[in-house]
Design an enzyme around this catalytic site. Structure first.
Site, PDB file in Angstrom:
ATOM      1  N   ASP A  39      70.595 109.773 100.802  1.00  0.00           N
ATOM      2  CA  ASP A  39      69.338 110.046 101.495  1.00  0.00           C
ATOM      3  C   ASP A  39      69.093 111.558 101.534  1.00  0.00           C
ATOM      4  O   ASP A  39      70.016 112.347 101.750  1.00  0.00           O
ATOM      5  CB  ASP A  39      69.382 109.486 102.921  1.00  0.00           C
ATOM      6  CG  ASP A  39      68.011 109.391 103.545  1.00  0.00           C
ATOM      7  OD1 ASP A  39      67.504 108.272 103.723  1.00  0.00           O
ATOM      8  OD2 ASP A  39      67.416 110.464 103.856  1.00  0.00           O
ATOM      9  N   GLN A 104      59.201 101.555 108.842  1.00  0.00           N
ATOM     10  CA  GLN A 104      59.495 101.693 107.412  1.00  0.00           C
ATOM     11  C   GLN A 104      58.520 102.703 106.814  1.00  0.00           C
ATOM     12  O   GLN A 104      57.302 102.560 106.953  1.00  0.00           O
ATOM     13  CB  GLN A 104      59.332 100.339 106.698  1.00  0.00           C
ATOM     14  CG  GLN A 104      59.620 100.439 105.198  1.00  0.00           C
ATOM     15  CD  GLN A 104      59.409  99.115 104.460  1.00  0.00           C
ATOM     16  OE1 GLN A 104      59.081  98.096 105.078  1.00  0.00           O
ATOM     17  NE2 GLN A 104      59.579  99.138 103.152  1.00  0.00           N
ATOM     18  N   HIS A 110      64.697  99.120 100.753  1.00  0.00           N
ATOM     19  CA  HIS A 110      65.918  99.907 100.710  1.00  0.00           C
ATOM     20  C   HIS A 110      66.795  99.538 101.892  1.00  0.00           C
ATOM     21  O   HIS A 110      66.293  99.289 102.988  1.00  0.00           O
ATOM     22  CB  HIS A 110      65.631 101.420 100.713  1.00  0.00           C
ATOM     23  CG  HIS A 110      64.642 101.862 101.749  1.00  0.00           C
ATOM     24  ND1 HIS A 110      63.289 101.638 101.636  1.00  0.00           N
ATOM     25  CD2 HIS A 110      64.817 102.499 102.937  1.00  0.00           C
ATOM     26  CE1 HIS A 110      62.673 102.129 102.687  1.00  0.00           C
ATOM     27  NE2 HIS A 110      63.585 102.656 103.501  1.00  0.00           N
TER      28      HIS A 110
END
Ligand code: 5GP
Length: 125
Positions: A39, A104, A110
């Protein structure tokens, strides 16, 4: 801005662009069904995202519309990534935000893998 879990798939989303190689990522795993990468804004010492290669907006979309091989491949990939990152012991957390209430932000399914620290119990209120 959070996105609806059942919005039409938008090919211009950032993870679609990563899948097409248009934007770089720090890849940790790839196979026929999934890609995993760090990330960009980690929330834990280990914070990896695992995405399916197919065009699915959310868990809601994927669970309803993906084929069995895609679902099995993706679920196995999440487990394999966690294993290869050495997180099985002392443990890790999976998170998949779906839709507006879950905040989201990227409209391509994901799963977040968080690890490398002692986490709190469930959700902050
Ligand atoms: P969501 O809120 O949709 O569940 O989480 C989206 C995640 O994608 C966030 O944790 C955010 O930091 C991450 N992210 C957004 N843009 C990029 C990017 O361009 N590259 C990577 N590696 N992660 C990103």
């Amino acid at each position: 801005m959070p996105v609806p879990a059942l919005a039409p798939y938008d090919d211009a989303n950032i993870f679609a662009r990563i899948l097409r190689g248009e934007i770089p990522c720090r890849k940790v795993f790839e196979d026929d069904h999934a890609l995993a990468f760090h990330d960009i804004n980690p929330q834990a010492p280990v914070h990896v995202l695992v995405i399916p290669k197919g065009a699915y907006v959310s868990w809601a979309d994927f669970s309803a519309n993906a084929g069995d091989a895609e679902i099995a491949g993706f679920v196995r990939a999440v487990g394999q990534v966690a294993r290869e990152l050495g997180l099985e012991e002392p443990g890790y957390r999976l998170l998949a935000n779906a839709g507006i209430h879950a905040h989201q932000e990227v409209p391509h399914l994901h799963v977040h893998i968080f690890g490398g620290t002692q986490m709190g119990a469930m959700l902050p209120r």
